[in-house]
Design a protein around this motif. Sequence first.
Motif, PDB file in Angstrom:
ATOM      1  N   LEU A 207       0.815  -1.213   0.000  1.00  7.48           N
ATOM      2  CA  LEU A 207       0.000   0.000   0.000  1.00  7.48           C
ATOM      3  C   LEU A 207       0.854   1.270   0.000  1.00  7.48           C
ATOM      4  N   ALA A 208       2.146   1.147   0.275  1.00  5.88           N
ATOM      5  CA  ALA A 208       2.995   2.332   0.375  1.00  5.88           C
ATOM      6  C   ALA A 208       2.968   3.159  -0.903  1.00  5.88           C
ATOM      7  N   ALA A 209       2.919   2.484  -2.048  1.00 10.08           N
ATOM      8  CA  ALA A 209       2.914   3.200  -3.326  1.00 10.08           C
ATOM      9  C   ALA A 209       1.615   3.971  -3.555  1.00 10.08           C
ATOM     10  N   GLU A 210       0.588   3.677  -2.745  1.00 11.91           N
ATOM     11  CA  GLU A 210      -0.725   4.302  -2.928  1.00 11.91           C
ATOM     12  C   GLU A 210      -0.966   5.484  -1.992  1.00 11.91           C
ATOM     13  N   VAL A 211       0.023   5.841  -1.178  1.00 12.10           N
ATOM     14  CA  VAL A 211      -0.166   6.946  -0.238  1.00 12.10           C
ATOM     15  C   VAL A 211      -0.435   8.242  -1.005  1.00 12.10           C
ATOM     16  N   PRO A 212      -1.497   8.963  -0.651  1.00  9.91           N
ATOM     17  CA  PRO A 212      -1.819  10.204  -1.374  1.00  9.91           C
ATOM     18  C   PRO A 212      -0.795  11.302  -1.108  1.00  9.91           C
ATOM     19  N   GLU A 213      -0.883  12.367  -1.873  1.00  5.56           N
ATOM     20  CA  GLU A 213       0.092  13.454  -1.767  1.00  5.56           C
ATOM     21  C   GLU A 213       0.027  14.172  -0.426  1.00  5.56           C
ATOM     22  N   ARG A 214      -1.147  14.307   0.130  1.00  2.57           N
ATOM     23  CA  ARG A 214      -1.284  15.003   1.414  1.00  2.57           C
ATOM     24  C   ARG A 214      -2.071  14.118   2.392  1.00  2.57           C
ATOM     25  N   TYR A 223       6.097  -1.777  15.831  1.00  6.32           N
ATOM     26  CA  TYR A 223       7.267  -0.996  16.242  1.00  6.32           C
ATOM     27  C   TYR A 223       8.580  -1.666  15.844  1.00  6.32           C
ATOM     28  N   GLU A 224       8.484  -2.885  15.346  1.00  5.09           N
ATOM     29  CA  GLU A 224       9.675  -3.587  14.876  1.00  5.09           C
ATOM     30  C   GLU A 224       9.283  -4.570  13.772  1.00  5.09           C
ATOM     31  N   PRO A 225       9.833  -4.427  12.557  1.00  8.89           N
ATOM     32  CA  PRO A 225      10.777  -3.384  12.136  1.00  8.89           C
ATOM     33  C   PRO A 225      10.091  -2.033  11.958  1.00  8.89           C
ATOM     34  N   TRP A 226      10.877  -0.977  12.140  1.00 10.01           N
ATOM     35  CA  TRP A 226      10.351   0.374  12.012  1.00 10.01           C
ATOM     36  C   TRP A 226      11.375   1.260  11.316  1.00 10.01           C
ATOM     37  N   PRO A 227      10.901   2.134  10.435  1.00 10.06           N
ATOM     38  CA  PRO A 227       9.506   2.327  10.031  1.00 10.06           C
ATOM     39  C   PRO A 227       9.059   1.261   9.047  1.00 10.06           C
ATOM     40  N   THR A 228       7.783   0.980   9.030  1.00  8.65           N
ATOM     41  CA  THR A 228       7.242   0.122   7.986  1.00  8.65           C
ATOM     42  C   THR A 228       7.304   0.882   6.665  1.00  8.65           C
ATOM     43  N   ALA A 229       7.177   0.163   5.575  1.00  5.27           N
ATOM     44  CA  ALA A 229       7.188   0.820   4.264  1.00  5.27           C
ATOM     45  C   ALA A 229       6.073   1.851   4.166  1.00  5.27           C
ATOM     46  N   LEU A 230       4.908   1.505   4.712  1.00  4.01           N
ATOM     47  CA  LEU A 230       3.773   2.425   4.677  1.00  4.01           C
ATOM     48  C   LEU A 230       4.057   3.676   5.510  1.00  4.01           C
ATOM     49  N   ALA A 231       4.602   3.497   6.713  1.00  2.00           N
ATOM     50  CA  ALA A 231       4.883   4.630   7.582  1.00  2.00           C
ATOM     51  C   ALA A 231       5.951   5.539   6.983  1.00  2.00           C
ATOM     52  N   ALA A 232       6.966   4.936   6.364  1.00  3.11           N
ATOM     53  CA  ALA A 232       8.037   5.732   5.757  1.00  3.11           C
ATOM     54  C   ALA A 232       7.503   6.593   4.617  1.00  3.11           C
ATOM     55  N   ARG A 233       6.683   5.994   3.769  1.00  2.00           N
ATOM     56  CA  ARG A 233       6.124   6.743   2.642  1.00  2.00           C
ATOM     57  C   ARG A 233       5.163   7.822   3.146  1.00  2.00           C
ATOM     58  N   TRP A 234       4.411   7.496   4.180  1.00  2.00           N
ATOM     59  CA  TRP A 234       3.466   8.443   4.777  1.00  2.00           C
ATOM     60  C   TRP A 234       4.212   9.683   5.282  1.00  2.00           C
ATOM     61  N   SER A 235       5.292   9.449   6.017  1.00  2.00           N
ATOM     62  CA  SER A 235       6.092  10.559   6.535  1.00  2.00           C
ATOM     63  C   SER A 235       6.708  11.377   5.411  1.00  2.00           C
ATOM     64  N   ALA A 236       7.189  10.682   4.368  1.00  2.00           N
ATOM     65  CA  ALA A 236       7.807  11.366   3.236  1.00  2.00           C
ATOM     66  C   ALA A 236       6.828  12.299   2.538  1.00  2.00           C
ATOM     67  N   HIS A 237       5.546  11.967   2.603  1.00  2.00           N
ATOM     68  CA  HIS A 237       4.517  12.809   1.990  1.00  2.00           C
ATOM     69  C   HIS A 237       3.965  13.851   2.964  1.00  2.00           C
ATOM     70  N   GLY A 238       4.573  13.946   4.141  1.00  2.00           N
ATOM     71  CA  GLY A 238       4.183  14.990   5.082  1.00  2.00           C
ATOM     72  C   GLY A 238       3.067  14.640   6.031  1.00  2.00           C
ATOM     73  N   GLY A 239       2.656  13.372   6.048  1.00  2.00           N
ATOM     74  CA  GLY A 239       1.580  12.971   6.949  1.00  2.00           C
ATOM     75  C   GLY A 239       2.084  12.713   8.362  1.00  2.00           C
ATOM     76  N   ALA A 240       1.182  12.807   9.327  1.00  2.00           N
ATOM     77  CA  ALA A 240       1.518  12.511  10.724  1.00  2.00           C
ATOM     78  C   ALA A 240       1.502  11.005  10.938  1.00  2.00           C
ATOM     79  N   VAL A 241       2.486  10.497  11.674  1.00  2.00           N
ATOM     80  CA  VAL A 241       2.586   9.059  11.925  1.00  2.00           C
ATOM     81  C   VAL A 241       2.688   8.807  13.425  1.00  2.00           C
ATOM     82  N   VAL A 242       1.825   7.931  13.924  1.00  2.00           N
ATOM     83  CA  VAL A 242       1.888   7.442  15.297  1.00  2.00           C
ATOM     84  C   VAL A 242       2.349   5.995  15.222  1.00  2.00           C
ATOM     85  N   SER A 243       3.345   5.638  16.009  1.00  2.00           N
ATOM     86  CA  SER A 243       3.956   4.308  15.882  1.00  2.00           C
ATOM     87  C   SER A 243       3.492   3.340  16.954  1.00  2.00           C
TER      88      SER A 243
END
Length: 280
Positions: A207-214, A223-243
């Motif tokens: 699903l990481a490739a499907e993260v929207p722009e905002r 929490y392990e492994p961290w970040p997940t692919a989804l969380a990393a992509r989410w952060s890269a797009h400026g979204g807030a992430v709770v782990s």
Amino acid sequence: MPDARRATDRTRAAVLGSPIAHSLSPVLHRAAYAELGLDAWSYDRFEVDEAALPDFLAGLGPQWAGLSLTMPLKRAVIPLLDEVSDTAAAVEAVNTVVLTEDGRRTGDNTDVPGMVAALRERGVETVDSAAVLGAGATASSALAALARICTGEITAYVRSAARAAEMRQWGERLGIGVRTADWADAARALRAPLVIATTPAGTTDALAAEVPERPATLFDVLYEPWPTALAARWSAHGGAVVSGLDLLVHQAVLQVERMTGRSAPLVAMRRAGEGALAAR
């Protein structure tokens, strides 16, 4: 909350489960004891499965103040308790047992309020809709947390009709509306104001490739492994992430407070958890 005098006359606590070697609970609780000056307190881990749980509980002496429980014990412990909190009963899961000097065992669930506290720490007080990825035990706790902060529709993305029925049933029990959708459409979830991912490691990677722009807020319970692919992509797009570490720390804070009667040191516990993960 237990009497604060317990800090001087009750000394033992532990986490139980199977497998248990990976648990960060000893790191978090010991950090709390050190910060609070509870030098007489100890916190251990024990490999205990469902079959061994009754005998383990029966063997506990008056020096025991509490237990943290992980899988597969969260439901199995309920018949062995004298009392269960409303929160734990609502999700049929106990992750905390407080032991009193007269031998009573009270079960509670700190995962649900821990989720709410972790979200509030990141500024998420209420949302008008939310999406849940997955339908396991953690998903039921997620629904209970959402019952406290979500004012609108909750959509659960699941892999089977049986899981869909379970999630709708949980919604009915919790008094909230839960709509279910097929996992094949899970990319749609990522546009919700709040997405809670409750699935095992690797499940949401595609699903990481499907993260929207905002994107808005993602709560990924891993929490392990961290970040997940989804969380990393989410952060890269400026979204807030709770782990998942945020959840682990906040639920442990509540456990420490219930077992000791003292306010728990959130910052010290989080620092200890981050250090332990970095060292792995």
